[in-house]
Design a protein around this motif. Structure first.
Motif, PDB file in Angstrom:
ATOM      1  N   VAL A  34      70.368   5.050  73.679  1.00 62.22           N
ATOM      2  CA  VAL A  34      69.395   5.867  74.402  1.00 62.22           C
ATOM      3  C   VAL A  34      68.024   5.657  73.769  1.00 62.22           C
ATOM      4  N   VAL A  35      67.069   5.195  74.581  1.00 64.45           N
ATOM      5  CA  VAL A  35      65.753   4.804  74.062  1.00 64.45           C
ATOM      6  C   VAL A  35      64.617   5.624  74.688  1.00 64.45           C
ATOM      7  N   LYS A  36      64.971   6.760  75.257  1.00 64.94           N
ATOM      8  CA  LYS A  36      63.957   7.640  75.874  1.00 64.94           C
ATOM      9  C   LYS A  36      62.941   8.097  74.824  1.00 64.94           C
ATOM     10  N   ALA A  37      61.845   8.696  75.344  1.00 66.10           N
ATOM     11  CA  ALA A  37      60.803   9.250  74.467  1.00 66.10           C
ATOM     12  C   ALA A  37      60.350   8.213  73.437  1.00 66.10           C
ATOM     13  N   ASP A  38      60.021   7.025  73.970  1.00 64.03           N
ATOM     14  CA  ASP A  38      59.569   5.913  73.133  1.00 64.03           C
ATOM     15  C   ASP A  38      60.555   5.651  71.991  1.00 64.03           C
ATOM     16  N   ALA A  61      67.564   5.863  79.547  1.00 64.22           N
ATOM     17  CA  ALA A  61      66.211   6.413  79.523  1.00 64.22           C
ATOM     18  C   ALA A  61      66.188   7.611  80.457  1.00 64.22           C
ATOM     19  N   ALA A  62      65.412   8.611  80.136  1.00 68.25           N
ATOM     20  CA  ALA A  62      65.350   9.780  80.999  1.00 68.25           C
ATOM     21  C   ALA A  62      64.555   9.455  82.268  1.00 68.25           C
ATOM     22  N   ALA A  63      63.355   8.936  82.094  1.00 69.95           N
ATOM     23  CA  ALA A  63      62.427   8.790  83.224  1.00 69.95           C
ATOM     24  C   ALA A  63      62.442   7.365  83.770  1.00 69.95           C
ATOM     25  N   LEU A  64      62.223   7.271  85.062  1.00 72.01           N
ATOM     26  CA  LEU A  64      62.143   5.978  85.738  1.00 72.01           C
ATOM     27  C   LEU A  64      61.109   5.060  85.069  1.00 72.01           C
ATOM     28  N   GLU A  65      59.939   5.622  84.732  1.00 61.39           N
ATOM     29  CA  GLU A  65      58.878   4.775  84.145  1.00 61.39           C
ATOM     30  C   GLU A  65      59.346   4.106  82.860  1.00 61.39           C
ATOM     31  N   GLU A  66      60.157   4.830  82.100  1.00 53.36           N
ATOM     32  CA  GLU A  66      60.645   4.260  80.843  1.00 53.36           C
ATOM     33  C   GLU A  66      61.496   3.021  81.136  1.00 53.36           C
ATOM     34  N   ALA A  67      62.394   3.168  82.099  1.00 52.66           N
ATOM     35  CA  ALA A  67      63.288   2.051  82.429  1.00 52.66           C
ATOM     36  C   ALA A  67      62.493   0.882  83.019  1.00 52.66           C
ATOM     37  N   LEU A  68      61.485   1.193  83.832  1.00 52.86           N
ATOM     38  CA  LEU A  68      60.669   0.118  84.413  1.00 52.86           C
ATOM     39  C   LEU A  68      59.903  -0.625  83.315  1.00 52.86           C
ATOM     40  N   ALA A  69      59.478   0.108  82.295  1.00 53.11           N
ATOM     41  CA  ALA A  69      58.784  -0.547  81.173  1.00 53.11           C
ATOM     42  C   ALA A  69      59.736  -1.479  80.424  1.00 53.11           C
ATOM     43  N   LEU A  70      60.994  -1.111  80.343  1.00 55.30           N
ATOM     44  CA  LEU A  70      61.977  -2.017  79.708  1.00 55.30           C
ATOM     45  C   LEU A  70      62.121  -3.302  80.519  1.00 55.30           C
ATOM     46  N   LEU A  80      70.426   2.878  82.590  1.00 49.32           N
ATOM     47  CA  LEU A  80      70.641   4.124  83.342  1.00 49.32           C
ATOM     48  C   LEU A  80      69.454   5.062  83.145  1.00 49.32           C
ATOM     49  N   THR A  81      69.004   5.664  84.236  1.00 47.06           N
ATOM     50  CA  THR A  81      67.992   6.725  84.135  1.00 47.06           C
ATOM     51  C   THR A  81      68.570   7.994  84.749  1.00 47.06           C
TER      52      THR A  81
END
Ligand code: PLP
Length: 393
Positions: A34-38, A61-70, A80-81
């Motif tokens: 889990v790599v959420k919250a930077d 990742a919690a948020a869509l933006e986080e996964a898109l950044a990956l 998974l978001t």
């Protein structure tokens, strides 16, 4: 002495070793890091790369933006978001081949709309609330959410890839909620499978459950905090007891060293008064950098510990926005000899006797998770590890 004001040093080898260890403990369940919250404050992309190398077939990742950044950083594996907001356009998530999560019939509809807009089926997982009472479908709604997802799948708008839930008390292994939630989860799996759903992954365990609760592991474990080398809770053992190595070190240098006389008071509000002639050190980090103000000295006169020249010394007085004061003591009377520019370690893996993030959490009355995740400010992040170039390119 380095010219860097303050830094967060992240040991990617430690993250890699922690993920490998967790995968071996929890196997044959698959590993999600889990790599959420930077990345819990460690830097999402380098952490993700180290985790992939160590066998994380999933990232969370919690948020869509986080996964898109990956994805933008080149990650091509399963991600998974799980925290959609009403009205959010999920189309980029479908295009990026993410596994999205729905908690409700409305969210299934939101995913279907995104799939139509993207012109391809969405990967979808369903979350059931087994007793955390946070996100996820209530038990009463679960059969309808499953039915809505199956209908979407029949229309070729989704591929149902998983179902999951989250534990409330995994860090307290004897808490009766654990078994109760497992029972509800098994019921929810039965309901979905009897309705015709076939899941690639059914999952329930966070770090604590992955480490100590085999019955919660199912097909996949979702490990955050343990991947960063922190124990989910001291009740489960220290990081070392659990085979983990903390990856984050926060360090800086003394900005100033000066004597004060007995009776002089320190920092805003004068909440600490020197009971003796002593020597203070000025540390150039504050709550503007994520240092918790609750680490200020309390009624007993001692705040959080920091490490200077081989010794732990306490915060005195209030933590300010940019700086705080520690008591070094008079070297002639057992204090720590120190000069401006000497290294100050707030916390780290403990190799040199420096405090841990857990030590800070204990003083502040919080959890290690919050201490590492809130470290964002004027510190520079620096990565170390054998594959650091690959991980930070
Ligand atoms: C943050 C999170 C995790 C990771 O929990 P840890 O206790 O850090 O291992 C797992 N699953 C979900 C849904 C989360 O939000």
């Amino acid at each position: 002495m380095s010219a860097v004001r303050a830094e967060i040093v992240v040991d990617l080898d430690a993250i890699e070793a922690n993920v490998r260890h967790l995968a071996s403990v929890a196997g044959p369940a698959a590993m999600m890091t889990v790599v959420k919250a930077d990345g819990y404050g460690h830097g999402m992309v380098p952490v993700a790369r180290a985790a992939r190398r160590a066998g994380a077939t999933w990232l969370g990742a919690a948020a869509l933006e986080e996964a898109l950044a990956l994805r933008e950083a080149g990650d091509t594996g399963r991600i998974l978001t799980w925290l959609t907001v009403p009205g959010e356009d999920l189309t980029p998530g479908v295009r990026a081949d993410l596994d999205l999560t729905a908690y409700s019939v409305e969210e299934v509809a939101q995913v279907r709309a995104a799939a139509r807009a993207a012109g391809r089926p969405a990967r979808l997982q369903l979350k059931v609330d087994t007793g955390l009472s946070r996100g996820g479908a209530s038990r009463a709604d679960w059969p309808q959410v499953v039915a809505a997802a199956l209908e979407a799948q029949a229309a070729d708008e989704v591929r149902l890839t998983g179902m999951w839930s989250h534990l409330a008390c995994a860090d307290d292994p004897d808490h009766p909620a654990n078994a109760a939630q497992e029972e509800v989860f098994a019921w929810a799996v039965r309901v979905a499978e009897e309705a015709g759903a076939r899941f690639e992954v059914r999952h329930l365990a966070n770090s604590a459950a992955a480490l100590v609760r085999p019955s919660a592991r199912w097909d996949l474990v979702r490990c955050g905090i343990a991947a960063y080398g922190l124990s989910p809770d001291p009740a489960l053992g220290t990081a070392a007891d659990l085979g983990l190595r903390p990856a984050m070190t926060v360090r800086t240098h003394l900005a100033m060293v000066k004597p004060v006389a007995a009776g002089e008071s320190v920092s805003y509000g004068h909440t600490w008064t020197a009971p003796r002639d002593t020597v203070l050190g000025l540390v150039p980090l504050g709550y503007g950098d994520g240092i918790p103000r609750h680490a200020s000295s309390g009624p007993d006169g001692a705040g959080a510990p920091v490490w200077v020249n081989g010794h732990r010394v306490p915060v005195r007085g209030r933590i300010c926005m940019d700086q705080f004061v520690v008591e070094l003591g008079d070297p002639a009377h057992g204090g720590v000899a120190a000069r401006p520019g000497d290294e100050v370690v707030l916390f780290g893996p403990g190799d040199r006797g420096e405090p841990s993030a857990q030590d800070w959490a204990d003083v502040v009355g919080t959890i290690g998770y919050e201490i590492v995740t809130r470290m964002r400010g004027r510190q520079q992040r620096r990565y170390v590890g054998a594959r650091v170039e690959e991980d930070t390119r």
